[in-house]
Design a protein around this motif. Structure first.
Motif, PDB file in Angstrom:
ATOM      1  N   ARG A  30       1.009  -1.011   0.038  1.00  0.00           N
ATOM      2  CA  ARG A  30      -0.063  -0.376  -0.362  1.00  0.00           C
ATOM      3  C   ARG A  30       0.957   0.897  -0.015  1.00  0.00           C
ATOM      4  N   ILE A  77      -5.760   0.071  -1.583  1.00  0.00           N
ATOM      5  CA  ILE A  77      -4.700  -0.751  -1.349  1.00  0.00           C
ATOM      6  C   ILE A  77      -3.509   0.734  -1.744  1.00  0.00           C
ATOM      7  N   LYS A  78      -4.051   1.034  -3.325  1.00  0.00           N
ATOM      8  CA  LYS A  78      -2.517   2.302  -3.125  1.00  0.00           C
ATOM      9  C   LYS A  78      -2.830   3.580  -2.410  1.00  0.00           C
ATOM     10  N   GLY A  96      -3.591   3.410   0.599  1.00  0.00           N
ATOM     11  CA  GLY A  96      -3.288   3.579   1.947  1.00  0.00           C
ATOM     12  C   GLY A  96      -4.339   3.611   3.133  1.00  0.00           C
ATOM     13  N   ASN A 129      -6.722   1.440   3.938  1.00  0.00           N
ATOM     14  CA  ASN A 129      -6.790  -0.442   4.007  1.00  0.00           C
ATOM     15  C   ASN A 129      -6.130  -1.168   5.562  1.00  0.00           C
TER      16      ASN A 129
END
Length: 82
Positions: free
Chosen positions: A50, A75-76, A78, A80
Motif C-alpha cells: 500500500r 490499497i494504493k 493506504g 486499507n
C-alpha cells in the motif's frame, strides 16, 4: 505394474498480475498488496504494498484478498489498514 498416484495435496492458489493479495502468514501478516510477478525462484513473488513499495515475499505467505472489501485503489491510497 504401474500405478497412477494422485497427489493428495491441494494445489496452491494461482496468482495473476494485478490480483489483490494479503500476507496470510509471516512477519508482516495482514499486509495487503497487488501481485506483480513471480521471482526467478518461483517460491517468491513481488507485490506492490500500500505504500507503493515493491517487496518480495514467499509464495506460501500469500493469499487472495478477495472478500476483504478493499479494491486496488484503496490499497494504493493506504485506506486499507487491517
Amino acid at each position: 505394474m504401474q500405478r497412477n498416484m494422485v497427489d493428495s495435496k491441494s494445489d496452491p492458489p494461482t496468482f495473476h498480475e494485478g490480483d489483490e493479495v494479503v500476507l496470510a502468514t509471516g512477519s508482516h501478516q495482514g499486509t495487503l498488496g497487488i501481485f506483480l510477478r513471480l521471482k526467478a525462484d518461483v517460491n517468491w513473488a513481488d507485490i506492490t504494498q500500500r505504500s507503493g513499495n515493491v517487496r518480495s515475499h514467499p509464495m506460501e505467505w500469500l493469499a487472495l484478498a478477495a472478500g476483504l472489501g478493499r479494491g486496488p485503489s484503496e490499497i494504493k491510497s493506504g485506506a486499507n489498514k487491517l
